[in-house]
Motif scaffolding. Structure first.
Motif, mmCIF file in Angstrom:
data_model
loop_
_atom_site.group_PDB
_atom_site.id
_atom_site.type_symbol
_atom_site.label_atom_id
_atom_site.label_comp_id
_atom_site.label_asym_id
_atom_site.label_seq_id
_atom_site.Cartn_x
_atom_site.Cartn_y
_atom_site.Cartn_z
ATOM 1 N N GLU A 36 0.553 -3.605 1.219
ATOM 2 C CA GLU A 36 -0.712 -4.323 1.115
ATOM 3 C C GLU A 36 -0.601 -5.719 1.723
ATOM 4 O O GLU A 36 0.416 -6.395 1.567
ATOM 5 C CB GLU A 36 -1.142 -4.459 -0.353
ATOM 6 C CG GLU A 36 -1.649 -3.154 -0.974
ATOM 7 C CD GLU A 36 -2.088 -3.348 -2.410
ATOM 8 O OE1 GLU A 36 -1.649 -4.334 -3.041
ATOM 9 O OE2 GLU A 36 -2.869 -2.515 -2.894
ATOM 10 N N ASN A 37 -1.662 -6.110 2.422
ATOM 11 C CA ASN A 37 -1.820 -7.467 2.973
ATOM 12 C C ASN A 37 -0.818 -7.804 4.077
ATOM 13 O O ASN A 37 -0.670 -8.977 4.432
ATOM 14 C CB ASN A 37 -1.721 -8.526 1.869
ATOM 15 C CG ASN A 37 -2.730 -8.296 0.752
ATOM 16 O OD1 ASN A 37 -3.777 -7.692 0.973
ATOM 17 N ND2 ASN A 37 -2.409 -8.770 -0.440
ATOM 18 N N GLU A 38 -0.151 -6.818 4.631
ATOM 19 C CA GLU A 38 0.767 -7.057 5.740
ATOM 20 C C GLU A 38 0.025 -7.061 7.067
ATOM 21 O O GLU A 38 -0.964 -6.349 7.251
ATOM 22 C CB GLU A 38 1.840 -5.962 5.821
ATOM 23 C CG GLU A 38 3.033 -6.165 4.931
ATOM 24 C CD GLU A 38 4.150 -5.189 5.277
ATOM 25 O OE1 GLU A 38 5.304 -5.624 5.273
ATOM 26 O OE2 GLU A 38 3.881 -4.002 5.551
ATOM 27 N N VAL A 61 -7.801 -1.380 5.085
ATOM 28 C CA VAL A 61 -6.915 -1.520 6.253
ATOM 29 C C VAL A 61 -7.775 -1.620 7.505
ATOM 30 O O VAL A 61 -8.751 -0.881 7.658
ATOM 31 C CB VAL A 61 -5.955 -0.317 6.380
ATOM 32 C CG1 VAL A 61 -5.113 -0.420 7.639
ATOM 33 C CG2 VAL A 61 -5.060 -0.203 5.154
ATOM 34 N N THR A 91 -4.706 -5.392 4.890
ATOM 35 C CA THR A 91 -3.657 -4.957 5.811
ATOM 36 C C THR A 91 -4.219 -4.782 7.222
ATOM 37 O O THR A 91 -5.231 -4.105 7.406
ATOM 38 C CB THR A 91 -3.036 -3.636 5.327
ATOM 39 O OG1 THR A 91 -2.483 -3.842 4.028
ATOM 40 C CG2 THR A 91 -1.940 -3.172 6.265
#
Length: 523
Positions: free
Chosen positions: A29-31, A155, A187
């Motif tokens: 998550e959040n990459e 995403v 993401t």
């Protein structure tokens, strides 16, 4: 962090060609994750499988702990931005961004709130009523991103979205995209072949090659600790060197040992070494760990790129015989004729033709009045049986003739076992006029000597780049001269704000932390 996407052994083929060879990868998550690699490596195919536009031959795609293989694209909690933004030209900016929300039948108030927020996010407030064809490429790209983000996906997939932009705008949008990703907190999975984009924006880089993952890591890890030569060359510029890991923290190349920071290899294991150009400092000769000569310097804006050769390549030396021979004039026939002595490899005797001999001797005959060339009616010589000197006579139909020497020799051949290079050349004859008339003497010398080089293991040709001689053309006179041909030795690329003169002798300095040892690649 929680895993939001899991690729498990993804395989995909097109027309019996395997594009993805069992890809396994976790994304959190959040990459901001970048799939990086050259065209054809499979990065876009993997993205399209995640987006639901392609179906994998085998393997699983897990999204938020759910296998989404059977879900159509519109039911997946992700959106895609393509290189061609696919904006609707008949709609204004507002309607383009609002399109997905209207499909979901949201109220007008909610749609306006969400579109206004997206316009603010992409710095295009006040552009609601603009037509798409009134926007620049960068503005269109931001609208495409806003249209994707307004649906609040978990995403966002981006397939080379900056590829159509000019360099300056592309650099600006790299920073803008990273800022947007941090603000929305979702993401991003980004596909590119541009190493700078990957290094600038990513939290994690996935380097791909021929349908497989070579390395996964942060930009710092990928750049500073590449796992192999492929990654080192693809991420940034590199000096890659063959070496031997003698023991932990001790590596050797070019007959010299160096302390390094790497360990865990087998004793005397063959390895690749990478030293980044910016990690090498040019110092005075004798003050560094290596000495060399500056071969070239190129200004590249923020730095100079200097090439320093530290070790001579494989080389072979031949003899060039210069003689001043005037053409023969046959007054009765009104013809001139000329030819040179020449060497020939005895191994070529069986395939030698009259035309070959004429060419090697540079034999010519011409009419004294019109200066038009005259053909030869006869080329005569004795049977060729081995290393010896054979008189060769060239004659025209009018009886004009000249006799020169064809010298059968074995080619001068050097086999460099350490570098695994073979290099060969012939002694040769030339007149002063031929030397003085040469427009590219180094190239002509290689041609006249038939200088060639090759890899002893693969038989692939290697460029004979360097030609060395100790004469000045204006000082030449009949006699014998040594000419040396060599392949390139060890060349180091250095990025520095300093400048240096070509052919200057210098030293190179780098420390143990600048030497990065990698496993040899398997092909």
């Amino acid at each position: 962090m929680n895993k939001i996407i899991q690729f498990k052994n993804i395989v995909k083929s097109f027309d019996d060609q395997v594009i993805l060879k069992g890809i396994t990868l976790d994304i959190y998550e959040n990459e901001f994750v970048t799939l990086l690699g050259p065209s054809g490596c499979g990065k876009t195919t993997l993205l399209r499988i995640l987006g639901g536009f392609l179906e994998a031959d085998s393997g699983e795609v897990i999204f938020d702990n759910e296998n989404i293989a059977d879900l159509p694209p519109y039911k997946r909690e992700l959106n895609t931005v393509f290189q061609k933004y696919a904006l609707f030209p008949h709609m204004n900016v507002f309607d383009n961004i609002a399109f997905g929300l209207k499909i979901k039948k949201m109220s007008d108030d909610v749609i306006r709130q969400k579109v206004t927020r997206m316009l603010k996010l992409v710095n295009l407030e006040g552009y609601e009523d603009r037509k798409i064809d009134q926007l620049s490429g960068g503005q269109q790209q931001r609208i495409a991103i806003a249209r994707a983000l307004v649906n609040e996906p978990k995403v966002l997939l981006l397939d080379e979205p900056l590829g159509a932009l000019d360099l300056k705008l592309r650099k600006e949008m790299q920073l803008e995209l990273k800022k947007i990703q941090q603000e929305v907190g979702i993401t991003f999975i980004y596909v590119t072949h541009d190493q700078e984009e990957a290094l600038t924006m990513s939290d994690k880089i996935v380097v791909m090659r021929e349908g497989e993952i070579e390395q996964v890591g942060t930009p710092v890890d990928i750049y500073n600790e590449p796992v192999n030569e492929y990654v080192a060359n693809f991420i940034g510029e590199s000096n890659v060197i063959d070496g031997v890991m003698k023991e932990d923290y001790l590596v050797s190349f070019d007959d010299k040992d160096y302390t390094c920071v790497d360990h865990g290899f087998k004793e005397n294991e063959e390895v690749d070494i990478v030293i980044r150009p910016e990690d090498i400092e040019i110092v005075g000769r004798g003050r560094g760990v290596l000495n060399g000569k500056v071969k070239s310097m190129l200004f590249k804006g923020v730095h100079n790129e200097i090439i320093v050769e530290t070790a001579r390549g494989s080389h072979v030396e031949v003899t060039m015989t210069i003689y001043n021979k005037e053409p023969i004039f046959n007054e009765d026939a009104g013809e001139y004729i000329s030819a040179n002595n020449f060497y020939v490899d005895v191994q070529d005797f069986d395939e030698l033709t009259d035309d070959d001999i004429i060419a090697r001797a540079d034999a010519q005959a011409w009419d004294a009045e019109t200066e038009e060339y005259v053909g030869f009616s006869n080329v005569t010589y004795e049977e060729l049986v081995g290393e010896d000197t054979y008189p060769v006579t060239f004659s025209t139909s009018k009886g004009t003739s000249i006799t020169i020497q064809m010298i059968g020799v074995k080619q001068r051949y050097i086999q460099d076992e350490k570098k695994r290079i073979g290099i060969a050349a012939f002694d040769f004859f030339k007149t002063l006029d031929e030397i003085e008339e040469s427009q590219a003497l180094d190239t002509d010398l290689k041609t006249w000597a038939d200088a060639v080089s090759w890899d002893l293991d693969t038989d692939e040709a290697i460029e004979v780049r360097n030609v060395d001689y100790d004469f000045e053309i204006e000082d030449l006179k009949p006699g014998k001269y040594k000419v040396s041909f060599s392949t390139v030795g060890r060349e180091f690329k250095i990025h520095t704000t300093k400048s240096s003169e070509v052919d200057k002798n210098v030293g190179l300095s780098f420390g143990p932390e600048d030497i990065h040892v990698m496993e040899k690649m398997g092909f």
